[in-house]
Design an enzyme around this catalytic site. Structure first.
Site, PDB file in Angstrom:
ATOM      1  N   GLU A 177      38.123  60.628  20.040  1.00 30.70           N
ATOM      2  CA  GLU A 177      37.291  61.768  19.633  1.00 30.70           C
ATOM      3  C   GLU A 177      37.989  62.613  18.569  1.00 30.70           C
ATOM      4  O   GLU A 177      38.788  63.487  18.897  1.00 30.70           O
ATOM      5  CB  GLU A 177      36.971  62.659  20.861  1.00 30.70           C
ATOM      6  CG  GLU A 177      36.093  63.856  20.497  1.00 30.70           C
ATOM      7  CD  GLU A 177      35.843  64.816  21.666  1.00 30.70           C
ATOM      8  OE1 GLU A 177      36.460  64.633  22.732  1.00 30.70           O
ATOM      9  OE2 GLU A 177      35.047  65.745  21.495  1.00 30.70           O
ATOM     10  N   LYS A 219      33.844  58.846  19.796  1.00 32.86           N
ATOM     11  CA  LYS A 219      33.105  60.077  20.090  1.00 32.86           C
ATOM     12  C   LYS A 219      33.184  60.919  18.827  1.00 32.86           C
ATOM     13  O   LYS A 219      34.264  61.400  18.459  1.00 32.86           O
ATOM     14  CB  LYS A 219      33.711  60.798  21.297  1.00 32.86           C
ATOM     15  CG  LYS A 219      33.042  62.135  21.600  1.00 32.86           C
ATOM     16  CD  LYS A 219      33.290  62.576  23.029  1.00 32.86           C
ATOM     17  CE  LYS A 219      32.746  63.961  23.292  1.00 32.86           C
ATOM     18  NZ  LYS A 219      32.698  64.292  24.712  1.00 32.86           N
TER      19      LYS A 219
HETATM   20  C1  5MM Z   1      34.133  69.413  28.069  1.00 29.57           C
HETATM   21  O1  5MM Z   1      34.916  69.966  27.033  1.00 29.57           O
HETATM   22  C2  5MM Z   1      35.967  69.167  26.496  1.00 29.57           C
HETATM   23  C3  5MM Z   1      37.096  70.051  26.073  1.00 29.57           C
HETATM   24  O2  5MM Z   1      37.800  70.444  27.139  1.00 29.57           O
HETATM   25  P1  5MM Z   1      39.169  71.237  26.834  1.00 29.57           P
HETATM   26  O3  5MM Z   1      38.902  72.174  25.687  1.00 29.57           O
HETATM   27  O4  5MM Z   1      39.415  71.969  28.078  1.00 29.57           O
HETATM   28  O5  5MM Z   1      40.191  70.188  26.529  1.00 29.57           O
HETATM   29  C4  5MM Z   1      35.572  68.551  25.160  1.00 29.57           C
HETATM   30  O6  5MM Z   1      36.547  67.633  24.715  1.00 29.57           O
HETATM   31  C5  5MM Z   1      34.287  67.864  25.257  1.00 29.57           C
HETATM   32  O7  5MM Z   1      34.429  66.684  26.008  1.00 29.57           O
HETATM   33  C6  5MM Z   1      33.737  67.500  23.899  1.00 29.57           C
HETATM   34  O8  5MM Z   1      34.101  68.407  22.899  1.00 29.57           O
HETATM   35  C7  5MM Z   1      32.252  67.480  24.015  1.00 29.57           C
HETATM   36  O9  5MM Z   1      31.826  68.720  24.526  1.00 29.57           O
HETATM   37  P2  5MM Z   1      30.741  69.535  23.696  1.00 29.57           P
HETATM   38  O10 5MM Z   1      30.560  70.792  24.477  1.00 29.57           O
HETATM   39  O11 5MM Z   1      31.321  69.726  22.330  1.00 29.57           O
HETATM   40  O12 5MM Z   1      29.531  68.618  23.696  1.00 29.57           O
END
Ligand code: 5MM
Length: 336
Positions: A177, A219
């Site tokens: 990601e 991702k």
């Molecule tokens: C769920 O949030 C994840 C980040 O967690 P941390 O900031 O605590 O590491 C994040 O990686 C998430 O999986 C992705 O960004 C996708 O989440 P969004 O909210 O951007 O769809």
């Protein structure tokens, strides 16, 4: 594990009409989400919240996997059933976030590099024993002034590739990601340039580290104008730019691409995914791995009254899963 086994896990993650729910917030991040709805950030509340999400009736109809946090993969329902068992029994693949988060990149003020490679081999082996089938590592690329530097992009992509190689060695599918943040006043063209450069660097690094793309999931962030840009992107612009960018930089041998929502509204994230799939077929299935765009409506309901709103919060999760599952097929309609 053979490449064929990794490949079949990767394909299951992006099965038609299915996507991923990202519930891997670290304890600091979930605190921000809980604070916003007035829920104390205790271990029991985090457990109860994740139980509500993971036991949503019919979740497996549109959800192929869930990304968990280290604490969550070790937790169980109130009745004592491990979350991983609940998931595997429902055909939902357990995933695990293994990065240790973004830290300031020394020598490059304002830029970040994700850490977590030390000891990763042992941690992955333990997660595999706990039931993890795929993992996630998020790199953060910021657009601001002269940033991102080539150094920041390369350092993050090198770490993503080292992580991905270790995952495959442990029999776990790596989800890579590289998130280009929506924060800032940049326009969609600048986002395109940075995203393309990042993806090119990522796939060069994956190749250098002998990562098998057939057993890897990307991702990606969508290509769109920054939150503070005076000219906000329309759905069709996001779909066109994102598809053009992915076609320019992502090899066709990759089994699938899932998007993060990155702070988009629920409906915008769904509409963008739907518009991209309506332009298909593409070289890869395009689906979702949303965190906020899957959870925010359910969290605010649940936060108001955990017991009384348990079922309605689950209904909200199911509704978001269905909308995004339909968008993954290009069959979503506004107001569905
Ligand atoms: C769920 O949030 C994840 C980040 O967690 P941390 O900031 O605590 O590491 C994040 O990686 C998430 O999986 C992705 O960004 C996708 O989440 P969004 O909210 O951007 O769809």
């Amino acid at each position: 594990m053979s490449i064929e086994q990794l490949e079949s896990i990767a394909q299951a993650m992006v099965a038609p009409g299915k996507g991923i729910i990202a519930i891997d917030e670290s304890n600091n991040t979930i605190k921000k989400r809980f604070d916003a709805v007035g829920v104390p950030n205790t271990e029991e509340n985090r457990r109860a919240y994740r139980e509500m999400l993971l036991t949503t009736p019919g979740l497996n109809q549109h959800i192929s996997g869930a990304i968990l946090y280290d604490e969550t993969i070790r937790q169980s329902t109130k009745a004592g059933v491990p979350f991983t068992k609940i998931m595997l029994d429902a055909g939902i693949l357990p995933g695990i976030k293994v990065d240790k988060g973004p830290f300031p990149l020394a020598g490059f003020p304002g830029e970040l590099v994700t850490e977590g490679l030390d000891g990763l081999r042992d941690r992955l082996n333990e997660y595999a024993k706990l039931g993890a089938k795929f993992a996630k590592w998020r790199a953060v690329i910021t657009i601001s002034g002269e940033a991102p530097s080539g150094t920041c992009i390369e350092a993050n992509c090198h770490a993503l590739a080292r992580y991905a190689a270790l995952c495959q060695e442990a029999g776990i599918v790596p989800m890579v990601e590289p998130e280009v943040l929506m924060d800032g006043a940049h326009d969609i063209d600048e986002c395109y340039e940075v995203t393309e450069a990042t993806l090119r660097s990522l796939f060069a690094s994956l190749y250098e580290q002998n990562v098998m793309l057939e057993g890897t999931i990307l991702k990606a962030s969508m290509v769109l104008a920054g939150k503070d840009c005076p000219e906000q992107s329309e759905v069709e612009d996001v779909a066109d730019a994102t598809i053009r960018c992915l076609k320019a930089a992502v090899p066709a041998s990759l089994p699938g691409i899932v998007f993060l929502s990155g702070g988009q509204s629920d409906e915008f994230a769904t509409a963008n995914l739907n518009a991209m799939n309506q332009q298909g077929p593409h070289p890869w299935p395009l689906s979702f791995s949303y965190g906020r765009a899957m959870q925010q409506a359910a969290l605010s309901l649940w936060g108001k009254d955990m017991a009384a709103n348990f079922a309605s919060a689950q209904a909200m999760v199911a509704q978001r899963a269905k909308a995004n599952g339909m968008a993954a097929l290009g069959q979503w309609k506004k107001g569905m």
